[in-house]
Design an enzyme around this catalytic site. Sequence first.
Site, short mmCIF file in Angstrom:
data_model
loop_
_atom_site.label_atom_id
_atom_site.label_comp_id
_atom_site.label_asym_id
_atom_site.label_seq_id
_atom_site.Cartn_x
_atom_site.Cartn_y
_atom_site.Cartn_z
N SER A 178 -3.49 -1.78 5.44
CA SER A 178 -3.57 -0.62 4.51
C SER A 178 -4.86 -0.33 4.22
O SER A 178 -5.20 1.14 3.67
CB SER A 178 -2.59 -0.77 3.40
N ASP A 201 -4.07 2.56 -6.97
CA ASP A 201 -2.71 1.99 -7.25
C ASP A 201 -3.27 0.42 -7.48
O ASP A 201 -4.44 0.23 -7.63
CB ASP A 201 -1.84 2.11 -6.40
N HIS A 223 -5.10 -0.80 -4.35
CA HIS A 223 -5.71 -0.20 -3.31
C HIS A 223 -7.08 0.46 -4.03
O HIS A 223 -6.52 1.04 -5.30
CB HIS A 223 -5.05 0.80 -2.47
#
Length: 357
Positions: free
Chosen positions: A41, A331, A334
């Site tokens: 990610s 978040d 991240h």
Amino acid sequence: MEGHGRRITTLLCYHIVLLHLLFLVGDTVAKVPATIVFGDSSVDAGNNNFIPTIARSNFQPYGRDFEGGKATGRFCNGRIPTDFISEAFGLKPYVPAYLDPRYNISDFASGVTFASAATGYDNATSDVLSVIPLWKQLEYYKGYQKNLSAYLGENKAKETITDALHLMSLGTNDFLENYYTMPGRASQFTPQQYQTFLAGIAENFIRRLYDLGARKISLGGLPPMGCLPLERTTNIAGGNDCVARFNNIALEFNDKLKNLTTKLNQELSGIKLVFSNPYYIMLSIIKKPELYGFESTSVACCATGMFEMGYACSRGQMFSCTDATKYVFWDSFHPTEKTNSIVAKYMVLRVLYQFLQ
């Protein structure tokens, strides 16, 4: 600590140096015609939008600071590190996702990401949330090479692959999503044995890239993953401070990757393999946020900032911060676009500049 201080001083000058590098765009394009990305990610630009998994972020408030306020599938409020790296090399300001049908080989010729959020080196990690394993990313890469040959011609395509910068960024999920969460690998390996197991997978992957023509490769290290808001939120006994155990694992694994880089540079003729270590710049940002213009490090911007990511981030978006530039993390897992920008530019200045020479 003296060396660490020098790193911080160097970082504070990166804007000037980067501007100088960008003036060399004409030469840069010839040296690095494309950025080709593998990972999780941290570098997924939306591939997971097109597979059946809950590991997605193609909805608000993700992407609210991206061009047009669009949620692309990047786990961020805006751009991710590889977007900034691509731009610094005189290429596009974003690297498109391979599975996104809006793009074709004409777009991918100068950059593409095969990355998949929630994946890892270990196939068992990608199985947790049914995402694209690393071996499948390599299969996509082979298909990409065929399409590139049809588009550019065989000789030009081979030249592009040889000169392209191949970026790898993954490993955090192997520990936090898999080893320390699921029962399987922890019963098979000690933490040190698991690191060796993962480093072996990394080595085999790089050798396969090399066999396919890649010569310029950046192997990314782990950040101080014990300082992610999610880990700090659950570290109640430790006063919600960074989890030292996870940070130590990151340091140990990074040492293995650094040693692997040295080994492969000696064994593979013509390769230029570098180790891109985000650990110390991220730790500097977290420990001294005021130096970089941040106000919040332990809590993220999205929702309550303590444990949400993905769909939970969306459901709690009414609680989100109004200005993400004040936050290190977007978040609970991240970084924000601002953090990504700082880390990416630091990597260009400290490591990736070698590919501009």
